[in-house]
Design a protein around this motif. Structure first.
Motif, PDB file in Angstrom:
ATOM      1  N   HIS A 170       0.863  -1.181   0.000  1.00 43.63           N
ATOM      2  CA  HIS A 170       0.000   0.000   0.000  1.00 43.63           C
ATOM      3  C   HIS A 170       0.897   1.227   0.000  1.00 43.63           C
ATOM      4  O   HIS A 170       1.581   1.511   0.980  1.00 43.63           O
ATOM      5  CB  HIS A 170      -0.911  -0.004   1.228  1.00 43.63           C
ATOM      6  N   LEU A 171       0.934   1.957  -1.114  1.00 41.36           N
ATOM      7  CA  LEU A 171       1.777   3.142  -1.212  1.00 41.36           C
ATOM      8  C   LEU A 171       1.222   4.270  -0.347  1.00 41.36           C
ATOM      9  O   LEU A 171       0.014   4.362  -0.122  1.00 41.36           O
ATOM     10  CB  LEU A 171       1.878   3.611  -2.663  1.00 41.36           C
ATOM     11  N   TRP A 172       2.139   5.155   0.128  1.00 39.01           N
ATOM     12  CA  TRP A 172       1.688   6.297   0.920  1.00 39.01           C
ATOM     13  C   TRP A 172       1.563   7.570   0.078  1.00 39.01           C
ATOM     14  O   TRP A 172       1.163   8.610   0.580  1.00 39.01           O
ATOM     15  CB  TRP A 172       2.593   6.524   2.123  1.00 39.01           C
ATOM     16  N   GLY A 173       1.889   7.483  -1.190  1.00 37.91           N
ATOM     17  CA  GLY A 173       1.805   8.636  -2.076  1.00 37.91           C
ATOM     18  C   GLY A 173       2.379   8.289  -3.427  1.00 37.91           C
ATOM     19  O   GLY A 173       2.607   7.107  -3.741  1.00 37.91           O
ATOM     20  N   PRO A 174       2.663   9.288  -4.261  1.00 35.55           N
ATOM     21  CA  PRO A 174       3.182   9.030  -5.607  1.00 35.55           C
ATOM     22  C   PRO A 174       4.660   8.664  -5.608  1.00 35.55           C
ATOM     23  O   PRO A 174       5.504   9.341  -6.187  1.00 35.55           O
ATOM     24  CB  PRO A 174       2.918  10.349  -6.341  1.00 35.55           C
ATOM     25  N   ILE A 175       4.986   7.572  -4.950  1.00 40.24           N
ATOM     26  CA  ILE A 175       6.341   7.041  -4.913  1.00 40.24           C
ATOM     27  C   ILE A 175       6.235   5.526  -4.769  1.00 40.24           C
ATOM     28  O   ILE A 175       5.360   5.025  -4.045  1.00 40.24           O
ATOM     29  CB  ILE A 175       7.161   7.642  -3.752  1.00 40.24           C
ATOM     30  N   GLY A 176       7.081   4.786  -5.493  1.00 37.83           N
ATOM     31  CA  GLY A 176       6.957   3.341  -5.481  1.00 37.83           C
ATOM     32  C   GLY A 176       8.286   2.623  -5.456  1.00 37.83           C
ATOM     33  O   GLY A 176       9.354   3.244  -5.436  1.00 37.83           O
ATOM     34  N   PRO A 177       8.244   1.297  -5.485  1.00 36.89           N
ATOM     35  CA  PRO A 177       9.477   0.502  -5.355  1.00 36.89           C
ATOM     36  C   PRO A 177      10.405   0.620  -6.555  1.00 36.89           C
ATOM     37  O   PRO A 177      11.569   0.245  -6.455  1.00 36.89           O
ATOM     38  CB  PRO A 177       8.948  -0.931  -5.199  1.00 36.89           C
ATOM     39  N   GLN A 178       9.917   1.131  -7.680  1.00 35.51           N
ATOM     40  CA  GLN A 178      10.789   1.286  -8.843  1.00 35.51           C
ATOM     41  C   GLN A 178      11.490   2.652  -8.861  1.00 35.51           C
ATOM     42  O   GLN A 178      12.330   2.903  -9.726  1.00 35.51           O
ATOM     43  CB  GLN A 178      10.001   1.121 -10.140  1.00 35.51           C
ATOM     44  N   ASP A 179      11.147   3.536  -7.931  1.00 38.23           N
ATOM     45  CA  ASP A 179      11.785   4.852  -7.880  1.00 38.23           C
ATOM     46  C   ASP A 179      13.188   4.738  -7.290  1.00 38.23           C
ATOM     47  O   ASP A 179      13.434   3.947  -6.371  1.00 38.23           O
ATOM     48  CB  ASP A 179      10.953   5.818  -7.025  1.00 38.23           C
ATOM     49  N   ASP A 180      14.104   5.545  -7.813  1.00 37.69           N
ATOM     50  CA  ASP A 180      15.468   5.580  -7.301  1.00 37.69           C
ATOM     51  C   ASP A 180      15.564   6.513  -6.095  1.00 37.69           C
ATOM     52  O   ASP A 180      14.860   7.524  -6.011  1.00 37.69           O
ATOM     53  CB  ASP A 180      16.431   6.071  -8.387  1.00 37.69           C
ATOM     54  N   VAL A 181      16.451   6.173  -5.181  1.00 40.52           N
ATOM     55  CA  VAL A 181      16.702   7.020  -4.023  1.00 40.52           C
ATOM     56  C   VAL A 181      17.648   8.147  -4.429  1.00 40.52           C
ATOM     57  O   VAL A 181      18.767   7.884  -4.879  1.00 40.52           O
ATOM     58  CB  VAL A 181      17.327   6.210  -2.868  1.00 40.52           C
ATOM     59  N   PRO A 182      17.232   9.422  -4.288  1.00 42.49           N
ATOM     60  CA  PRO A 182      18.118  10.530  -4.672  1.00 42.49           C
ATOM     61  C   PRO A 182      19.415  10.526  -3.869  1.00 42.49           C
ATOM     62  O   PRO A 182      19.415  10.285  -2.661  1.00 42.49           O
ATOM     63  CB  PRO A 182      17.285  11.777  -4.356  1.00 42.49           C
ATOM     64  N   GLY A 183      20.530  10.753  -4.539  1.00 44.07           N
ATOM     65  CA  GLY A 183      21.819  10.816  -3.867  1.00 44.07           C
ATOM     66  C   GLY A 183      22.446   9.468  -3.590  1.00 44.07           C
ATOM     67  O   GLY A 183      23.569   9.401  -3.096  1.00 44.07           O
ATOM     68  N   ALA A 184      21.732   8.382  -3.883  1.00 42.95           N
ATOM     69  CA  ALA A 184      22.271   7.037  -3.660  1.00 42.95           C
ATOM     70  C   ALA A 184      22.868   6.510  -4.959  1.00 42.95           C
ATOM     71  O   ALA A 184      22.675   7.086  -6.027  1.00 42.95           O
ATOM     72  CB  ALA A 184      21.161   6.112  -3.162  1.00 42.95           C
TER      73      ALA A 184
END
Length: 414
Positions: free
Chosen positions: A156-170
């Protein structure tokens, strides 16, 4: 039907799941929430049943460790040093905290925390025998229970972000999918942890701004829940001619990113030059910082703890730190927003909404009063932001309500 929720140890990660829990209970299903002890009280206040058997590193410490690594790698955005991971007190040098030694000394402890938490989740599930598991994006235990018991586990997502999104700065390819350092999946004969474990994803974001997914997307209408609270005296009866701006700031930002990230004084200074009314909502240490700094400018009203969804429908725009709770509540209200983000999921969410012209996005470290004032003027003067915010709200109202989703969940469970 018995349904177990598995949630991480920060309310903003699971608040979006609460209305679905209500709908399940109202329909006669049993719902229990696997959580860490620190989440028992907020889960109880939300009207759900906590099962406090999980363990996890404190989220503030975890965030500080990440920021300390960024500072050592030279990617820390703020001019000062990040807060030290354990104490939060100001640093004069990065050498004051020995990251390598701490990591070696606490490696076994950290692995043990994850192992005990995963084992406790599986043990409870084997005893209670749920038919369905729902978990937030930071929960490792949810998909583990699903695989170990061979029952459907839904992210259950908490907003417009998901498991395919990259972590910024990582490093490239680093996503928000939790790792399995104790090899709990292997120990419970559940395969391996990775993005492929998410076969069904409940997504509350509007279609125009939804995150990329490889899994089966199950849309749901976002019903705002921002915690308990009461409506302040007559905010919705405001009939003045000035635009109304709501300013809300997350309590975790300063703790994770340090005092330099507390943007509220900069926001107040920026808005002082605009002919607007300002509703300021702060809690805890953030509230004390403002009240102790002297009287507020005319037109700025500091509110007590107030659920955000009670305020935003009477506002023309909102300024916040980029958290999913603020973002989704603003989307449900159909108003433009300015996200002054410090990093991680806040940055992804802010940039995604800015990309569809529903918001303005500013990195916290570079958001001086001039930049904030310019962004607010764009929100108020350029009608495209209002039109897009209204469009996204209309999209969200066409999505199935939590109650309308129950037949889908029941079919999956059987």
């Amino acid at each position: 039907m018995r349904v177990v929720f598995s949630v991480s140890n920060w309310p903003g990660h699971w608040f979006s799941m609460v209305p679905l829990g209500w709908a399940l209970q109202a329909a006669g299903h049993e719902v229990k929430v696997l959580c860490t002890p620190c989440q028992s009280e907020p889960i109880t206040h939300a009207g759900l049943m906590p099962v406090p058997v999980l363990e996890a590193m404190d989220m503030t410490v975890r965030g500080r460790l990440h920021n300390y690594r960024k500072a050592r790698a030279g990617t820390w955005a703020f001019t000062g040093l990040p807060p030290p991971p354990l104490t939060g007190q100001p640093l004069t040098s990065l050498d004051e905290f020995d990251m390598d030694t701490w990591s070696k000394e606490n490696h076994d402890w950290a692995i043990g925390v994850t192992a005990r938490s995963c084992d406790a989740a599986v043990d409870f599930a084997r005893w209670w025998q749920p038919h369905l598991v729902l978990n937030d994006l930071m929960s490792l235990e949810g998909p583990l229970v699903g695989r170990a018991l061979n029952i459907p586990a839904l992210l259950h997502l908490w907003g417009p972000i998901g498991p395919q999104d990259d972590v910024p700065g990582a490093p490239p390819g680093a996503s928000f999918v939790p790792m399995d350092p104790s090899n709990a999946f292997a120990r419970h004969h559940a395969g391996q942890m990775g993005p492929e474990v998410y076969q069904h994803v409940i997504d509350p974001s509007p279609p125009t701004a939804h995150p990329p997914l490889d899994a089966h997307r199950i849309p749901i209408r976002h019903i705002p829940y921002n915690g308990p609270g009461a409506l302040p005296p007559a905010p919705a009866s405001y009939h003045g001619t000035k635009p109304r701006i709501c300013v809300v700031w997350g309590t975790s930002v300063s703790g994770v990113y340090g005092p330099a990230s507390f943007a509220v004084p900069r926001i107040i200074e920026a808005l002082a030059d605009l002919d607007v009314e300002v509703l300021l909502t702060l809690t805890g240490a953030d509230r004390e910082r403002i009240t102790q700094s002297g009287p507020l400018p005319p037109g700025v009203r500091l509110l007590e703890r107030t659920p955000l969804h009670l305020l935003l429908p009477a506002c023309d725009a909102v300024i916040h730190h980029g958290g999913a709770g603020c973002t989704m509540t603003a989307l449900a209200a159909g108003i433009p927003q300015l996200a002054i983000h410090a990093g991680s999921d806040q940055e992804v969410i802010a940039d995604r909404l800015a990309g569809v012209r529903a918001a303005q996005s500013l990195p916290n470290a570079h958001a001086d009063p001039h930049a904030i004032r310019t962004a607010v003027r764009r929100l108020l003067d350029d009608p495209v932001h209002r039109r897009t915010a209204t469009q996204l709200r209309q999209e969200m109202t066409t999505l199935p309500t939590p109650a309308e989703l129950l037949d889908t969940l029941t079919a999956l469970a059987h």
